[in-house]
Design an enzyme around this catalytic site. Structure first.
Site, mmCIF file in Angstrom:
data_model
loop_
_atom_site.group_PDB
_atom_site.id
_atom_site.type_symbol
_atom_site.label_atom_id
_atom_site.label_comp_id
_atom_site.label_asym_id
_atom_site.label_seq_id
_atom_site.Cartn_x
_atom_site.Cartn_y
_atom_site.Cartn_z
ATOM 1 N NE ARG A 35 32.631 13.192 -10.075
ATOM 2 C CZ ARG A 35 33.329 13.180 -11.513
ATOM 3 N NH1 ARG A 35 34.483 13.869 -11.244
ATOM 4 N NH2 ARG A 35 33.032 12.116 -12.079
ATOM 5 C CE1 TYR A 57 36.187 8.488 14.267
ATOM 6 C CE2 TYR A 57 37.336 8.285 11.784
ATOM 7 C CZ TYR A 57 36.213 7.524 13.193
ATOM 8 O OH TYR A 57 35.090 7.345 12.799
ATOM 9 C CG ASP A 87 40.062 14.931 12.727
ATOM 10 O OD1 ASP A 87 38.422 16.007 13.160
ATOM 11 O OD2 ASP A 87 39.350 13.646 13.061
ATOM 12 C CE LYS A 122 31.307 12.012 15.178
ATOM 13 N NZ LYS A 122 32.786 11.419 14.812
HETATM 14 C C1 LIG Z 1 33.058 11.093 13.845
HETATM 15 C C2 LIG Z 1 35.042 11.203 13.265
HETATM 16 C C3 LIG Z 1 35.605 11.799 12.374
HETATM 17 C C4 LIG Z 1 34.860 10.739 11.056
HETATM 18 O O1 LIG Z 1 33.431 10.550 10.867
HETATM 19 P P1 LIG Z 1 32.475 10.629 9.630
HETATM 20 O O2 LIG Z 1 31.492 11.511 9.389
HETATM 21 O O3 LIG Z 1 32.048 9.461 11.052
HETATM 22 O O4 LIG Z 1 33.126 9.377 8.796
HETATM 23 C C5 LIG Z 1 36.798 12.124 12.700
HETATM 24 N N1 LIG Z 1 36.951 12.921 13.142
HETATM 25 C C6 LIG Z 1 36.513 12.305 14.567
HETATM 26 C C7 LIG Z 1 37.059 12.945 15.461
HETATM 27 C C8 LIG Z 1 35.729 11.505 15.066
HETATM 28 O O5 LIG Z 1 35.169 12.168 15.972
#
Ligand SMILES: *Cc1c(COP(=O)(O)O)cnc(C)c1O
Length: 409
Positions: free
Chosen positions: A66, A119, A190, A215
């Site tokens: 895992r 977000y 984040d 991203k």
């Molecule tokens: C896209 C994004 C997320 C979430 O990511 P996912 O992989 O799509 O779940 C979180 N924070 C920010 C700033 C984002 O742009």
């Protein structure tokens, strides 16, 4: 080369997680393979016992598939080096990493302060799950006055994102973190925007950095992946427990793709950032553009903080335009090189309209939006790796189409 002791990001991105050489033949590939497995085999019961003991001590010793084997470990090591953390915990998406981090730190009766520019789905996570677990959250402006006013005796966490990914609001992360620590809070940031390469929350005072590797780290719009990174042993322990208990797992192939994407993170970020600045220069000259949101742009309200705290930029920007909804829809539909889509951080250019309801919940918007901005629309652009002259030509014809539409729909 066997060691990679340079801290320069472009160097370590190329040398972390290379495949080892075969001790017999002395040869090996450059790229680590994708080690897929559900089960780990042990040479003997002694080896198994040693592995279990190391695991009990909190070391990263896989005893089952895992948590993943070498491919996952290489990706985690790379994230730790990027973010300046001790351990990284992978999750199947950025959102899964966010929810894992919040669940690791919050329990019944606790309260969290969340900066209102984060977000959007963080609000949804609170509404659907955390509120049922008896966790309270307040979404507030990311300044000391806003936070101080909402602080409660049971506040445990400050959650923020800098810059915020809709209006690129830069926060004073060191000042906010200092304040949070004075009040005994854990700071979760984040860092999808910075992805460890151009902004490093753990060095700016945050305790946990969460990233959507979906991203810029993946970088090719073909995988979903998230991570939470921390330095402090007690926090690492909490993340470890929650990661294990939630059963978060990531495919070795996805860890492999993320590792491959990360090799070019530095050059992609620089190229996107350069293209985005060129697009900003063009946008700035358009009479219908009332404001550009891009921290590397000298006119951005967060430019000084960006200069102080970030070491680079990327391709994500927003722009307030004087077009009503009909005209903005015509503009977006007229674009040929920009895909219409929500994400960012890939190689390609994208466009979306920022939802007015999202703007309405941002204190930053309320503080800067004049009547002209309020009457128009905010677009978010991800500027990719296309030739910027083509992107600008595409925007020029789409702006022209929007200006010329009298009765569009
Ligand atoms: C896209 C994004 C997320 C979430 O990511 P996912 O992989 O799509 O779940 C979180 N924070 C920010 C700033 C984002 O742009």
């Amino acid at each position: 080369m066997t060691s990679h002791d340079s801290d320069r990001i472009d160097t370590l991105l190329q040398h972390i997680g290379q495949a080892p050489l075969d001790p017999v033949t002395g040869t090996g590939p450059v790229a680590l393979p994708s080690y897929r497995t559900s089960t780990v085999r042990f040479a003997s019961m002694d080896v198994l016992d040693q592995a279990q003991a190391a695991k009990q001590r909190g070391e990263r010793v896989p005893t089952y598939g895992r948590v993943g084997l070498q491919t996952h470990e290489a990706m985690e090591t790379l994230l730790c080096r990027l973010e300046g953390g001790e351990r990284a915990f992978l999750a199947p998406s950025g959102m899964a990493a966010i929810s894992m981090a919040l669940m690791a730190l919050l329990g019944q009766g606790d309260h969290a302060l969340v900066v209102d520019s984060v977000y959007g789905p963080v609000r949804y996570f609170h509404k659907t799950i955390l509120s049922r677990m008896g966790v309270a959250m307040d979404f507030v402006r990311g300044d000391l006055a806003g936070l101080q006013a909402a602080l409660r005796p049971e506040t445990r966490v400050l959650y923020l994102e800098s810059p915020g990914s809709l209006l690129m609001e830069m926060l004073d992360m060191p000042a906010l973190s200092r304040w949070a620590h004075e009040h005994g809070l854990t700071v979760v940031a984040d860092n999808t925007w910075g992805s460890g390469a151009i902004y490093r929350p753990l060095e700016l005072g945050a305790d946990v950095s969460v990233i959507a590797a979906t991203k810029y780290i993946g970088g090719h719009s073909d995988l979903m992946l998230g991570a939470a990174v921390a330095r402090d042993p007690a926090l690492v322990g909490k993340l470890h427990e929650t990661h294990y208990a939630l059963g978060n797992t990531v495919s070795a192939d996805d860890a492999w793709l993320a590792l491959r994407g990360a090799r070019t993170l530095g050059v992609r970020l620089r190229a996107c950032a350069e293209n985005a600045l060129e697009v900003c220069r063009w946008l700035d000259a358009q009479p219908q553009v009332s404001r550009i949101f891009f921290p590397a742009w000298p006119g951005d309200a967060g430019h000084a903080l960006w200069q102080r705290d970030a070491t680079g930029s990327n391709g994500l920007l927003s722009v307030a335009v004087d077009f009503d909804t009909a005209r903005v829809r015509r503009l977006i539909d007229s674009l040929r090189l920009f895909g219409i889509g929500y994400s960012w951080g890939g190689y390609e250019s994208l466009v979306t309209q920022v939802e007015p309801s999202a703007l309405a919940s941002h204190g930053y918007w309320a503080s800067i939006a004049d009547a002209r901005m309020k009457a128009g629309t905010v677009l978010r652009l991800h500027i990719g790796l296309e030739d910027p002259a083509d992107l600008i030509a595409d925007l020029a014809q789409a702006f022209e189409a929007a200006r010329g539409c009298d009765d569009p729909y």
